[in-house]
Enzyme design. Structure first.
Site, short mmCIF file in Angstrom:
data_model
loop_
_atom_site.label_atom_id
_atom_site.label_comp_id
_atom_site.label_asym_id
_atom_site.label_seq_id
_atom_site.Cartn_x
_atom_site.Cartn_y
_atom_site.Cartn_z
N THR A 9 13.88 -8.13 -1.74
CA THR A 9 13.10 -8.92 -2.69
C THR A 9 11.62 -9.01 -2.35
O THR A 9 10.92 -9.87 -2.86
CB THR A 9 13.67 -10.35 -2.77
OG1 THR A 9 13.64 -10.95 -1.45
CG2 THR A 9 15.09 -10.36 -3.29
N GLY A 10 11.14 -8.12 -1.50
CA GLY A 10 9.72 -8.14 -1.15
C GLY A 10 8.86 -7.48 -2.21
O GLY A 10 9.32 -7.11 -3.29
N CYS A 124 6.53 5.40 4.66
CA CYS A 124 5.35 5.58 3.81
C CYS A 124 4.39 6.59 4.44
O CYS A 124 3.79 7.41 3.73
CB CYS A 124 4.65 4.24 3.59
SG CYS A 124 4.24 3.35 5.11
N ASN A 264 0.47 2.25 0.86
CA ASN A 264 1.67 2.57 1.63
C ASN A 264 2.94 2.20 0.86
O ASN A 264 3.93 2.93 0.89
CB ASN A 264 1.66 1.86 2.99
CG ASN A 264 1.38 0.38 2.89
OD1 ASN A 264 0.54 -0.07 2.10
ND2 ASN A 264 2.07 -0.42 3.68
#
Length: 292
Positions: A9-10, A124, A264
């Site tokens: 949920t970020g 990333c 990123n």
């Protein structure tokens, strides 16, 4: 359309949700967090998505079937998540730096995504640097590669900070895999600078026979390909001195849900959606073929 779920949920997870909702091939069936009152779940619900708390169990204990699950949690939890979701028949796209699953980098081997049920996006830094490093390695034979990624502290969440060792090891392994270099080293700088810096990847390759003009042509071609799905991808520099090629690229986030310094997050989010849509397009083509 394929039914998908987002586990996490970020900020990165919420960008995935928005991308899924805008995709003609994907449907967001569920967003899952650990706590029912988390900020991320509240935001996902406000975006019109069904939500649930309780972690991976919320995906495996429901009757709904998910074709694809994006794991945006952490490297320590991912192996268990992948095992439980595989039993449920879901394709798992791993956005954590857990070194499991088939490595997919859209600009290099994106067409292979549909053939695998457990996909790793490495990191990333890997998604940003590997297209450049791989392209150079097709023309020269690198004996050593180094990559230093710099990310703004506000774009690096708690899970990423807990997984720094895994990030470095997985990125190094992915770089070796795609370049066949004898050795590879990776570093990650988390910068507290103000204003926050754009995400940056600085690469060094030791490649006998390297030449400046061909190297720059190769790098510019890769940048053009990358900008087709990561618009903020930019070559900051490309130099050759002796047998050493140095390339620096920056990624500016262009998504409405992302601050500009969070390139990123944008680059790995774009890679995840590419992999999911490859599955969707391939499945749709197979259905049409069988219907003839």
């Amino acid at each position: 359309m394929l039914n998908t779920a987002v586990l996490g949920t970020g900020l990165l997870a919420l960008d995935l949700v928005e991308r899924i909702r805008n995709s003609p091939h994907l449907h967001c069936g569920l967003v899952v967090g650990r706590a029912h009152d988390s900020t991320g779940l509240i935001k996902a619900a406000a975006m019109g998505c069904a939500t649930a708390s309780g972690g991976v169990a919320a995906l495996t204990d429901v009757e709904e079937t998910f074709d694809i699950v994006f794991d945006v949690t952490n490297a320590f939890a991912h192996p268990e998540h992948a095992a439980r979701l595989a039993d449920a028949g879901a394709t798992v796209i791993n956005l954590t730096p857990a070194n499991t699953g088939t490595l997919i980098v859209p600009a290099v081997n994106g067409e292979q995504a549909a053939a695998h049920q457990h996909i790793s996006l490495a990191s990333c830094g890997g998604q940003t640097s590997i297209p450049v490093l791989h392209a150079i390695a097709q023309h020269y034979v690198p004996t050593h590669v180094e990559m230093v990624a710099t990310a703004a502290t506000m774009s690096v969440g708690r899970a990423s900070r807990l997984n720094l060792d895994e990030y470095i090891e997985t990125t190094q392994s992915a770089i070796r895999h795609f370049t066949r270099a004898g050795t590879a080293k990776t570093m990650l700088n988390i910068s507290p600078a103000s204003p926050p810096p754009r995400f940056r990847s600085a690469m060094t390759l030791v490649a006998p026979g390297a030449e400046a003009e061909p190297a720059r042509t190769i790098v510019d071609s890769v940048a053009e390909t990358m900008r087709s799905f990561v618009p903020g991808f930019h070559v900051a520099s490309c130099t050759v001195a002796g047998d050493t090629i140095r390339v620096a690229v920056e990624v500016t986030a262009t998504r409405t849900t992302m601050p500009v310094y969070a390139g990123n997050l944008e680059v790995i989010s774009a890679a995840a959606i590419h992999a999911a849509e490859q599955h969707a397009v391939t499945r749709t083509s197979a259905v049409k073929e069988n219907a003839r």
